[in-house]
Design an enzyme around this catalytic site. Structure first.
Site, PDB file in Angstrom:
ATOM      1  N   LYS A  61      -9.281  -3.172  -6.144  1.00  0.00           N
ATOM      2  CA  LYS A  61      -9.549  -1.754  -6.421  1.00  0.00           C
ATOM      3  C   LYS A  61      -8.267  -1.004  -6.723  1.00  0.00           C
ATOM      4  O   LYS A  61      -8.216  -0.150  -7.598  1.00  0.00           O
ATOM      5  CB  LYS A  61     -10.230  -1.113  -5.210  1.00  0.00           C
ATOM      6  CG  LYS A  61     -11.732  -1.167  -5.301  1.00  0.00           C
ATOM      7  CD  LYS A  61     -12.361  -0.729  -4.008  1.00  0.00           C
ATOM      8  CE  LYS A  61     -12.195  -1.756  -2.949  1.00  0.00           C
ATOM      9  NZ  LYS A  61     -13.277  -2.198  -2.156  1.00  0.00           N
ATOM     10  N   LYS A  84      -4.507 -10.183  -9.620  1.00  0.00           N
ATOM     11  CA  LYS A  84      -5.583 -10.303  -8.637  1.00  0.00           C
ATOM     12  C   LYS A  84      -6.566  -9.146  -8.790  1.00  0.00           C
ATOM     13  O   LYS A  84      -6.130  -7.997  -8.937  1.00  0.00           O
ATOM     14  CB  LYS A  84      -4.994 -10.273  -7.221  1.00  0.00           C
ATOM     15  CG  LYS A  84      -6.035 -10.443  -6.141  1.00  0.00           C
ATOM     16  CD  LYS A  84      -5.490 -10.137  -4.758  1.00  0.00           C
ATOM     17  CE  LYS A  84      -5.631  -8.674  -4.409  1.00  0.00           C
ATOM     18  NZ  LYS A  84      -5.509  -8.355  -2.984  1.00  0.00           N
ATOM     19  N   LYS A 137       0.831  -1.208   0.000  1.00  0.00           N
ATOM     20  CA  LYS A 137       0.000   0.000   0.000  1.00  0.00           C
ATOM     21  C   LYS A 137       0.864   1.256   0.000  1.00  0.00           C
ATOM     22  O   LYS A 137       0.527   2.240  -0.654  1.00  0.00           O
ATOM     23  CB  LYS A 137      -0.972  -0.012   1.180  1.00  0.00           C
ATOM     24  CG  LYS A 137      -2.136  -0.959   0.930  1.00  0.00           C
ATOM     25  CD  LYS A 137      -3.103  -1.013   2.084  1.00  0.00           C
ATOM     26  CE  LYS A 137      -4.224  -2.004   1.802  1.00  0.00           C
ATOM     27  NZ  LYS A 137      -4.955  -2.371   3.015  1.00  0.00           N
TER      28      LYS A 137
HETATM   29  P1  TYM Z   1     -11.209  -6.479   1.693  1.00  0.00           P
HETATM   30  O1  TYM Z   1     -12.274  -5.510   2.044  1.00  0.00           O
HETATM   31  O2  TYM Z   1     -10.067  -6.004   0.863  1.00  0.00           O
HETATM   32  O3  TYM Z   1     -11.828  -7.721   0.960  1.00  0.00           O
HETATM   33  C1  TYM Z   1     -12.953  -8.408   1.466  1.00  0.00           C
HETATM   34  C2  TYM Z   1     -12.819  -9.883   1.197  1.00  0.00           C
HETATM   35  O4  TYM Z   1     -12.713 -10.132  -0.214  1.00  0.00           O
HETATM   36  C3  TYM Z   1     -11.578 -10.938  -0.476  1.00  0.00           C
HETATM   37  N1  TYM Z   1     -11.031 -10.597  -1.805  1.00  0.00           N
HETATM   38  C4  TYM Z   1     -10.703 -11.496  -2.737  1.00  0.00           C
HETATM   39  N2  TYM Z   1     -10.762 -12.846  -2.748  1.00  0.00           N
HETATM   40  C5  TYM Z   1     -10.338 -13.475  -3.868  1.00  0.00           C
HETATM   41  N3  TYM Z   1      -9.890 -12.840  -4.979  1.00  0.00           N
HETATM   42  C6  TYM Z   1      -9.816 -11.482  -5.018  1.00  0.00           C
HETATM   43  N4  TYM Z   1      -9.394 -10.866  -6.125  1.00  0.00           N
HETATM   44  C7  TYM Z   1     -10.221 -10.748  -3.856  1.00  0.00           C
HETATM   45  N5  TYM Z   1     -10.269  -9.421  -3.539  1.00  0.00           N
HETATM   46  C8  TYM Z   1     -10.772  -9.356  -2.274  1.00  0.00           C
HETATM   47  C9  TYM Z   1     -10.601 -10.609   0.631  1.00  0.00           C
HETATM   48  O5  TYM Z   1      -9.639 -11.620   0.799  1.00  0.00           O
HETATM   49  C10 TYM Z   1     -11.530 -10.469   1.819  1.00  0.00           C
HETATM   50  O6  TYM Z   1     -11.826 -11.739   2.375  1.00  0.00           O
HETATM   51  N6  TYM Z   1      -8.543  -6.581   5.929  1.00  0.00           N
HETATM   52  C11 TYM Z   1      -9.759  -7.091   5.279  1.00  0.00           C
HETATM   53  C12 TYM Z   1     -11.028  -6.712   6.016  1.00  0.00           C
HETATM   54  C13 TYM Z   1     -11.065  -7.167   7.428  1.00  0.00           C
HETATM   55  C14 TYM Z   1     -11.237  -8.514   7.893  1.00  0.00           C
HETATM   56  C15 TYM Z   1     -11.244  -8.426   9.297  1.00  0.00           C
HETATM   57  C16 TYM Z   1     -11.377  -9.749   7.247  1.00  0.00           C
HETATM   58  C17 TYM Z   1     -10.981  -6.359   8.529  1.00  0.00           C
HETATM   59  N7  TYM Z   1     -11.087  -7.111   9.633  1.00  0.00           N
HETATM   60  C18 TYM Z   1     -11.388  -9.579  10.110  1.00  0.00           C
HETATM   61  C19 TYM Z   1     -11.520 -10.884   8.040  1.00  0.00           C
HETATM   62  C20 TYM Z   1     -11.521 -10.790   9.435  1.00  0.00           C
HETATM   63  C21 TYM Z   1      -9.826  -6.489   3.882  1.00  0.00           C
HETATM   64  O7  TYM Z   1      -9.275  -5.462   3.627  1.00  0.00           O
HETATM   65  O8  TYM Z   1     -10.637  -7.162   3.027  1.00  0.00           O
END
Ligand code: TYM
Length: 323
Positions: free
Chosen positions: A195, A192, A110
């Site tokens: 955004k 992957k 990031k």
């Molecule tokens: P975030 O908001 O970026 O993404 C949400 C979920 O979507 C999954 N994901 C994907 N899976 C497969 N292929 C992709 N291209 C792809 N893009 C996104 C992510 O792996 C995620 O499961 N840090 C986390 C949010 C969070 C969280 C938590 C998750 C905060 N606290 C506690 C689990 C438990 C995040 O930024 O996900």
């Protein structure tokens, strides 16, 4: 068995979020005790416009409801509605070695992408550990990009248990739940879907916009007649995840024999996507028309989540000598 996961409200949800995470949320809510939340505290690291953040939180809640999360079966809540999260985060921060956070790939990535190197971004995994440990979660459905955060969560929990819970562990150790076939959903450029790469297909874009976006999928210049390797093609990889079985078999055969162009696959993928989310789109419109129902779901979710969180936080506070 307790399930928990969260999703950041940092823009419209994309099909990587759906396949990698939300579909598993929905599948697991039937069998288990499930908690799902909108991670607005995490989004503060990237969204700096108050009105926009409010809008995103509301959009993600509605999207999750439209995609099949049922507030009767799962606890659906907003992270910041449970202030216990932030308190636990500090207790965990106090035992987290800097080195663990310094090795975090997502922080480095990031910052490389241009986000300022702020403390919130650096401490992000500790807040995530608090999210998970606060609910005694056993299983956390996520995409592969969250694997390292889950490892840190376990490490932090073990460390806290070692420091304060010698007689009786304070925290339960959670396991990630990552499905191989959708662990990394490819975006329009084959990397992957994310955004930050600008390669996403949004779930709730208008059908015309979805069809148009899919046309932008980057492909090579292999001619229509030439045989192609379906397993090496991210476009086919995505098609396979959304199309009906018979269509997948037909397209796969024509890849191998030659005689199918990428244009046709894109068109068919666009149709498959529009069809997959047609019902959810209708449900979404219903929720949008009834903001008071969304507010009621949010309030009920916060109440249930806080009750669970309070008990675990009290356990952690007592273990380290607070109160
Ligand atoms: P975030 O908001 O970026 O993404 C949400 C979920 O979507 C999954 N994901 C994907 N899976 C497969 N292929 C992709 N291209 C792809 N893009 C996104 C992510 O792996 C995620 O499961 N840090 C986390 C949010 C969070 C969280 C938590 C998750 C905060 N606290 C506690 C689990 C438990 C995040 O930024 O996900």
């Amino acid at each position: 068995m307790r399930i928990l996961s969260g999703i950041q409200p940092s823009g419209a949800l994309h099909i990587g979020n759906y396949l990698g995470a939300i579909r598993q949320y929905v599948a697991l809510q039937d069998a288990d005790d499930a908690y799902y939340f909108v991670a607005d505290l995490h989004a503060l690291t990237s969204v700096r416009d108050a009105a926009l953040l409010r809008q995103y939180v509301s959009d993600v809640l509605i999207d999750l409801l439209a995609l099949g999360l049922d507030p009767e079966r799962a606890v659906l809540f907003v992270q910041s509605d449970v202030p216990e999260t932030v308190e636990l985060s500090w207790l965990l921060t106090s035992v987290t070695p800097m080195g663990w956070l310094e090795k975090c790939v997502s922080y480095k990535e990031k910052v490389q992408q241009g986000l300022p190197a702020e403390h919130g971004l650096f401490a992000y995994p500790v807040l995530q550990a608090a999210d998970i440990l606060l609910y005694d979660a056993d299983l956390v459905p996520v995409g592969r990009d969250q694997k390292q955060h889950l490892e840190i969560t376990r490490d932090v929990a073990e460390r806290f248990n070692n420091v304060y819970g010698k007689k009786k562990p304070v925290f339960r150790l959670p396991e990630p739940y990552i499905l191989d076939s959708v662990a990394v959903v490819p975006g329009l450029d084959g990397r992957k879907m994310s955004k930050s790469y600008g390669n996403t297909i949004e779930i709730f874009d208008e059908p015309a916009a979805i069809r148009k976006k899919v046309k932008k999928f980057v492909t090579d210049s292999t001619p229509v007649e030439a045989p192609k390797d379906p397993d090496a093609d991210p476009l086919f990889g995505l098609f396979k995840l959304f199309a009906a079985k018979a269509d997948v078999a037909e397209v796969e055969r024509r890849y191998r024999e030659g005689g199918i162009g990428y244009g046709e696959v894109k068109t068919r993928l666009g149709e498959a996507l529009v069809a997959t989310f047609a019902e959810a789109r209708e449900r979404r419109a219903e929720w949008v028309a009834h903001p008071e129902r969304v507010a009621a779901v949010r309030a009920a979710g916060a109440e249930k989540a806080r009750a669970t969180a309070r008990a675990v936080l009290d356990r952690a506070r007592a273990a380290c000598g607070l109160g």
